[in-house]
Scaffold this motif. Structure first.
Motif, mmCIF file in Angstrom:
data_model
loop_
_atom_site.group_PDB
_atom_site.id
_atom_site.type_symbol
_atom_site.label_atom_id
_atom_site.label_comp_id
_atom_site.label_asym_id
_atom_site.label_seq_id
_atom_site.Cartn_x
_atom_site.Cartn_y
_atom_site.Cartn_z
ATOM 1 N N ASP A 139 -2.505 -1.842 -7.875
ATOM 2 C CA ASP A 139 -2.124 -0.480 -7.941
ATOM 3 C C ASP A 139 -1.605 -0.659 -9.131
ATOM 4 O O ASP A 139 -0.790 0.217 -9.615
ATOM 5 C CB ASP A 139 -1.511 0.236 -6.884
ATOM 6 C CG ASP A 139 -0.586 -1.003 -5.790
ATOM 7 O OD1 ASP A 139 -0.389 -1.587 -7.066
ATOM 8 O OD2 ASP A 139 -0.013 -0.284 -4.967
ATOM 9 N N ASP A 178 0.791 -1.641 -0.117
ATOM 10 C CA ASP A 178 -0.329 -0.263 0.062
ATOM 11 C C ASP A 178 1.001 1.215 0.308
ATOM 12 O O ASP A 178 1.889 1.129 0.024
ATOM 13 C CB ASP A 178 -0.830 0.304 0.917
ATOM 14 C CG ASP A 178 -0.293 -0.299 2.646
ATOM 15 O OD1 ASP A 178 1.499 -0.539 2.183
ATOM 16 O OD2 ASP A 178 -0.580 -0.004 3.125
ATOM 17 N N TRP A 212 -2.523 -2.701 -3.568
ATOM 18 C CA TRP A 212 -3.550 -2.203 -3.524
ATOM 19 C C TRP A 212 -3.670 -0.718 -3.702
ATOM 20 O O TRP A 212 -2.931 -0.283 -2.428
ATOM 21 C CB TRP A 212 -4.509 -3.270 -2.428
ATOM 22 C CG TRP A 212 -4.092 -4.524 -2.989
ATOM 23 C CD1 TRP A 212 -3.724 -5.359 -2.843
ATOM 24 C CD2 TRP A 212 -5.538 -5.260 -3.806
ATOM 25 N NE1 TRP A 212 -3.613 -6.746 -2.742
ATOM 26 C CE2 TRP A 212 -4.975 -6.512 -3.563
ATOM 27 C CE3 TRP A 212 -6.657 -4.697 -4.643
ATOM 28 C CZ2 TRP A 212 -5.358 -7.460 -4.857
ATOM 29 C CZ3 TRP A 212 -7.100 -5.985 -5.603
ATOM 30 C CH2 TRP A 212 -6.768 -7.117 -5.383
ATOM 31 N N LYS A 213 -4.690 -0.119 -3.780
ATOM 32 C CA LYS A 213 -5.270 1.370 -3.639
ATOM 33 C C LYS A 213 -7.250 1.360 -3.216
ATOM 34 O O LYS A 213 -7.532 0.490 -3.848
ATOM 35 C CB LYS A 213 -4.411 2.408 -4.603
ATOM 36 C CG LYS A 213 -5.129 2.302 -6.117
ATOM 37 C CD LYS A 213 -4.258 2.901 -6.700
ATOM 38 C CE LYS A 213 -4.389 2.840 -8.124
ATOM 39 N NZ LYS A 213 -4.419 4.044 -9.407
#
Length: 473
Positions: A220, A186, A225-226
């Motif tokens: 992402d 992240d 992940w975003k």
């Protein structure tokens, strides 16, 4: 079940780990034919499974050389008013095992006793007492003759799993079954603290945050992940109980074709009171909050726990996977039959309790009712995440830094319940973080025999709450 089968147990100041009450000599028995004495002395309590719930069981074993008719014999806990009478025409062959689900008559507590009597209800044959719940099984090692210890798995109706030592963790942990390297997944300080349960649903990673928030994450482009920026998900969405009130302490999350399901242990607006609930949400729409379409409040059906030690994990297992594995419905004492429950999700929801390490399985009816069909130990002092891996037909149970990041896999065994089959240490490249979430990618992401897995760190160590590792396919 709409009414709890759990019966609170009174505390005991002192518990004995083994109490053997040998049968009195034949001539001293009152009203019992002498011919019964020698064979009866061969019958022993051999295994005890205690969960404080629906599948509390006591197994008997015949260590002698002739059959023994145990019809009408009586099983009791530490209360003389609690009794289970063994059905008629019940015989134990030489070397035979027979388990009895006593939960319909009484519950076995965390500090309790199992006692066996002849049919007169007065002549005691054997007894065993303990000071904590089985983890997962109190078993004689060797069968019928040895001392009781915490065995590696539940083996009701069969020889005890006596390999390994005692003390609660008799399965030796082995190295993580994947790569040792772990990397952040992240951006810096995206989530802050309290990120908890995870569930990967194809190209979406769902994440529950204790502050009553649900995140919809997308890839992402660099393996991480975003937050999704569409439809109001940029900062996550605030969760509410049905009617739009309260703030669920959202700890675990899973998804089915019917919606997103969140496990909550309390209402943040009344944080001192347990509210052990499964909440169903429709994640569509563009608003900044989500109101639960349905709540299954399980508080009255489960043993009491601290308000911050309740439901920490949730996963969903399809009915077909359970029936194919021979899963036993402990509420009915028979093979699990989904048709018995009418309209429901098409599977069983398994929830994990942080404070006890116990896992409970529920059929959640569309009507809002529920039935507890299983209760078993994760084998750890706490369980923070549960994940069903369909490709391997196994259930993952994960503990945080309390257990040094231990992971366990469980499968349905010959008795129809989930039992530990493997114990894994965390990857060597990952510190002992406060990981409260764990998610597995699907089989479609398996490349060169390996697929990604993800952890969520409740403490946001180093400004990152998500980490990525790998698991052998």
């Amino acid at each position: 079940m709409t009414a709890s089968t759990f019966r609170p147990r009174r505390p005991r100041a002192l518990a004995r780990f083994l109490v053997a009450a040998p049968l009195l000599a034949a001539g001293a028995l009152t009203g019992v034919p002498a011919a019964h004495a020698a064979p009866a002395d061969d019958v022993r309590i051999n295994e005890v499974v205690t969960t404080g719930g629906v599948n509390d069981s006591v197994e008997l074993y015949n260590k002698g050389g002739s059959s023994v008719d145990v019809s009408g014999w009586v099983l009791k806990d530490d209360d003389n008013d609690h009794a289970y009478t063994i059905p008629s025409r019940t015989t134990l062959a030489p070397g035979g095992f027979r388990a009895f689900d006593v939960s319909g008559a009484f519950g076995l507590g965390s500090a309790d006793e199992a006692r066996l009597y002849l049919a007169d209800g007065r002549t005691q044959v054997d007894a065993f007492s303990w000071s904590k719940h089985s983890d997962p099984s109190w078993s004689r090692c060797a069968d019928g003759t040895g001392a009781f210890k915490q065995a590696a798995s539940v083996t009701l109706g069969a020889a005890n799993a006596c390999g390994g030592g005692g003390g609660g963790d008799t399965t030796t942990p082995v190295a993580w079954p994947g790569g040792s390297a772990v990397a952040t997944a992240d951006g810096s300080n995206v989530f802050g603290k309290d990120l908890s349960g995870l569930y990967q649903d194809g190209s979406v990673l769902w994440a529950a945050q204790n502050s009553g928030k649900l995140w919809r994450l997308v890839r992402d482009g660099s393996g991480g992940w975003k937050p999704d920026t569409a439809n109001g998900w940029s900062s996550g969405k605030t969760l509410r109980f049905p009617g739009g009130s309260g703030s669920p302490d959202s700890e675990g999350v899973t998804a089915t074709g019917g919606g997103i399901f969140v496990a909550s242990e309390r209402n943040g607006d009344a944080s001192g009171t347990s509210r052990l609930s499964v909440l169903k949400y429709d994640a569509g729409g563009s608003g900044s909050s989500l109101t639960a379409a349905k709540e299954w409040n399980l508080t009255s059906d489960l043993p009491s726990t601290g308000s911050n030690l309740g439901l920490e994990a949730i996963t969903w297992v399809p009915d077909a996977s359970l029936t194919g594995a021979g899963f036993k419905d402990a509420s009915r004492g028979a093979a699990y039959d989904p048709s018995h429950y009418g309209a429901h999700s098409g599977g069983v929801f398994f929830v994990g309790v942080e404070g006890t390490g116990t896992v409970h399985g529920y059929v959640l009816a569309d009507s809002g009712s529920y039935t507890r069909v299983a209760s078993f130990s994760s084998g750890m002092s706490g369980v923070m995440e549960l994940q069903w891996e369909p490709q391997a037909s196994r259930l993952w149970a994960v503990c945080d830094d309390t257990c040094d990041g231990q992971h366990r896999t469980l499968k349905v065994d010959a008795t129809g319940t989930f039992a530990t089959v493997a114990v894994y240490n965390r990857p060597s490249g990952m510190p002992n973080d406060n990981n409260e979430g764990f998610a597995l990618s699907g089989a479609d992401e398996c490349v060169s025999g390996s697929k990604p897995v993800y952890w969520s760190d409740d403490a946001n160590d180093g400004g990152h709450a998500l980490r990525r590792g790998s698991l052998s396919c």
